[in-house]
Design a protein around this motif. Sequence first.
Motif, short mmCIF file in Angstrom:
data_model
loop_
_atom_site.label_atom_id
_atom_site.label_comp_id
_atom_site.label_asym_id
_atom_site.label_seq_id
_atom_site.Cartn_x
_atom_site.Cartn_y
_atom_site.Cartn_z
N LEU A 1 0.83 -1.20 0.00
CA LEU A 1 0.00 0.00 0.00
C LEU A 1 0.87 1.25 0.00
CD1 LEU A 1 -2.77 -1.13 2.51
CD2 LEU A 1 -3.08 -0.69 0.05
N HIS A 2 1.96 1.18 0.74
CA HIS A 2 2.91 2.30 0.74
C HIS A 2 3.52 2.48 -0.65
CE1 HIS A 2 6.93 4.13 1.19
NE2 HIS A 2 6.32 4.90 2.08
N ALA A 3 3.90 1.37 -1.29
CA ALA A 3 4.48 1.43 -2.63
C ALA A 3 3.49 2.02 -3.63
CB ALA A 3 4.92 0.04 -3.07
N MET A 4 2.22 1.65 -3.50
CA MET A 4 1.21 2.18 -4.41
C MET A 4 0.99 3.67 -4.17
SD MET A 4 -2.47 0.59 -5.48
CE MET A 4 -1.57 -0.69 -6.38
N ALA A 5 1.02 4.07 -2.90
CA ALA A 5 0.89 5.50 -2.57
C ALA A 5 2.05 6.28 -3.16
CB ALA A 5 0.83 5.68 -1.06
N LEU A 6 3.24 5.72 -3.10
CA LEU A 6 4.43 6.37 -3.65
C LEU A 6 4.29 6.51 -5.17
CD1 LEU A 6 7.28 7.47 -3.09
CD2 LEU A 6 8.14 5.13 -3.36
N HIS A 7 3.79 5.47 -5.80
CA HIS A 7 3.59 5.50 -7.25
C HIS A 7 2.57 6.58 -7.63
CE1 HIS A 7 2.88 4.10 -11.35
NE2 HIS A 7 1.59 4.11 -11.09
N SER B 1 2.59 14.24 -9.39
CA SER B 1 3.54 15.34 -9.53
C SER B 1 3.79 15.71 -10.98
CB SER B 1 4.87 14.96 -8.87
OG SER B 1 5.51 13.91 -9.58
N LYS B 2 3.44 14.80 -11.91
CA LYS B 2 3.65 15.04 -13.33
C LYS B 2 2.38 15.50 -14.04
CE LYS B 2 7.23 11.47 -13.53
NZ LYS B 2 7.63 10.16 -14.13
N LYS B 3 1.27 15.61 -13.28
CA LYS B 3 0.00 16.00 -13.89
C LYS B 3 -0.12 17.51 -13.98
CE LYS B 3 -3.68 13.89 -12.46
NZ LYS B 3 -4.68 13.27 -11.56
N TYR B 4 -0.77 17.98 -15.04
CA TYR B 4 -0.99 19.41 -15.23
C TYR B 4 -2.39 19.82 -14.79
CZ TYR B 4 3.26 19.32 -18.03
OH TYR B 4 4.55 19.16 -18.45
N MET B 5 -3.26 18.82 -14.72
CA MET B 5 -4.64 19.10 -14.31
C MET B 5 -4.76 19.03 -12.79
SD MET B 5 -6.24 19.58 -17.19
CE MET B 5 -7.98 19.37 -16.77
N ALA B 6 -5.73 19.73 -12.25
CA ALA B 6 -5.96 19.69 -10.81
C ALA B 6 -6.50 18.33 -10.40
CB ALA B 6 -6.96 20.78 -10.42
N SER B 7 -6.20 17.91 -9.18
CA SER B 7 -6.70 16.64 -8.66
C SER B 7 -7.12 16.81 -7.22
CB SER B 7 -5.62 15.55 -8.77
OG SER B 7 -4.56 15.83 -7.89
N ALA B 8 -7.76 15.78 -6.68
CA ALA B 8 -8.27 15.84 -5.30
C ALA B 8 -7.15 16.04 -4.30
CB ALA B 8 -9.04 14.57 -4.98
N THR B 9 -5.96 15.58 -4.64
CA THR B 9 -4.84 15.69 -3.70
C THR B 9 -4.36 17.13 -3.55
OG1 THR B 9 -3.22 15.24 -5.44
CG2 THR B 9 -4.07 13.35 -4.22
N PHE C 1 -4.63 18.83 -0.21
CA PHE C 1 -3.80 18.40 0.92
C PHE C 1 -2.56 19.28 1.01
CE2 PHE C 1 -5.51 13.94 -0.18
CZ PHE C 1 -6.68 14.20 0.53
N PRO C 2 -2.28 19.84 2.18
CA PRO C 2 -1.09 20.69 2.32
C PRO C 2 0.23 19.94 2.09
CG PRO C 2 -2.11 20.25 4.45
CD PRO C 2 -3.07 19.77 3.41
N ASP C 3 0.25 18.66 2.44
CA ASP C 3 1.45 17.85 2.22
C ASP C 3 1.02 16.56 1.52
OD1 ASP C 3 3.79 16.43 2.23
OD2 ASP C 3 3.97 16.29 4.42
N LYS C 4 1.20 16.55 0.21
CA LYS C 4 0.75 15.40 -0.57
C LYS C 4 1.54 14.13 -0.26
CE LYS C 4 -0.58 18.36 -4.45
NZ LYS C 4 -0.34 18.66 -5.89
N LYS C 5 2.72 14.29 0.32
CA LYS C 5 3.58 13.14 0.61
C LYS C 5 3.40 12.63 2.04
CE LYS C 5 7.27 14.58 -2.55
NZ LYS C 5 7.18 13.42 -3.46
N LYS C 6 2.41 13.14 2.72
CA LYS C 6 2.27 12.80 4.14
C LYS C 6 2.07 11.30 4.36
CE LYS C 6 -0.06 14.26 8.36
NZ LYS C 6 -1.14 15.08 8.97
#
Length: 315
Positions: free
Chosen positions: A54-60, A66-74, A77-82
Motif C-alpha cells: 500500500l505504501h508502494a502504491m501510494a508512492l507510485h 507530480s507530473k500531472k498538469y490538471m488539478a486533482s483531489a490531492t 492536501f497541504p502535504d501530498k507526501k504525508k
Amino acid sequence: MLTRRHLRVKVMQCIYAITQSKDDSLDKQEKFLRLSIENTYTLYLLMLCLLRELHAMALHHDMHDSKKYMASATDDFPDKKKFVNNRLLLQLVENPLLNEELKRRKIKGWYLNQDYIKIIFKEIVSNRYYSSYMKKEEGSYGEDKNLIIDLFREVIAPNEKLYEFFEDDKLTWVDDIPLVNTFILKQLKNVKQEQSEQYFLPRLLKDEEDMEFARKLLSKTLLQNKVLEDEIQGKTPNWDKDRIADIDAILLKMAICELLNFPSIPERVSINEYLEIAKEYSTPKSSIFINGILDKLVKEYKSNGKLKKTGRGLL
C-alpha cells in the motif's frame, strides 16, 4: 503468537481432516499439523507485506500526481507526501530484518495479486480517517500510528475480497485470519517510534514445548481413538456416534486424551479450553453436552486414581 488454545484448534482441524478423508496416516497428519502452524506465520508476514505494498502504491500515485498538469483531489492536501512519509509504514518498508525474513521464506508479496492492493488502496483514499489525516499539515508519530491502526481495523481486516483470497489459498487460513488480524492490531497499538527491528518478527510459538504439546496431543488422540470412544460411550448409554456432531466427538476425544496424558495441565484448564473451542466451532448446545460428559469422567478418574496431575500447567 500462537497460544495453546490455537494449537488445540490446529490439532482439531487435523483430526477432522482425517475423518473426512479416511486417511489415517499419522505421519501425514503430523506433517500437516506442522505446516498448518507454520502457515500462520506466513499469513502474518503477508499481511505486513500488504501494508508495504500500500505504501508502494501510494508512492507510485504521488510520483504520477507530480507530473500531472490538471488539478486533482490531492491538491487540497497541504502535504501530498504525508501518507508516503508515514513513519509507521516506513518502519515496515525500511526494516532490513523483515526484508531478510521475507526473502528467506520466499514470500514475494503481492506482485501477482495487485488487483487486491488496488481495491484496498482505493478504499483507503476515500476513507474519512485518511482524509482527515491528509488535511492536517503537520503530524506526529502518534498520529501516523493511529491512522494505520484505524485503516487496518476499518478497511483492511474486514475486507471480504481479502478473505476470499486467503480462503482459496490455504485451507487453514480461514481460522487464522481473525487471529493474525488481532495480533497485528495489538502490535500496531504497542509499537514505538524507536522500536527494534526485531519487533515485527515475533516468535510463532513460545517455545519448542508448545510444538511438542501439539504433536503429542495429535498422535495420542489418533492412536487411542478406540479407547477414547469407549470412554465416551460409557458415559452416554444411548450414545449413537453417528448422531453426535463430528466436531463434538473430536473435542471430547482430545479433552479426554489431555486429561489422561498431560499431567502438568490442570483438569479445569483442559475442560475450559475445550468448552470455549466448542462454543466457537460447534453447535450452540455442544459446550453443555461436552461439559456434562467431562465432569462425569473427571469424577470417575479421581475416584479410581486415573487422573494424575502435577504442577500448575499452562494454557
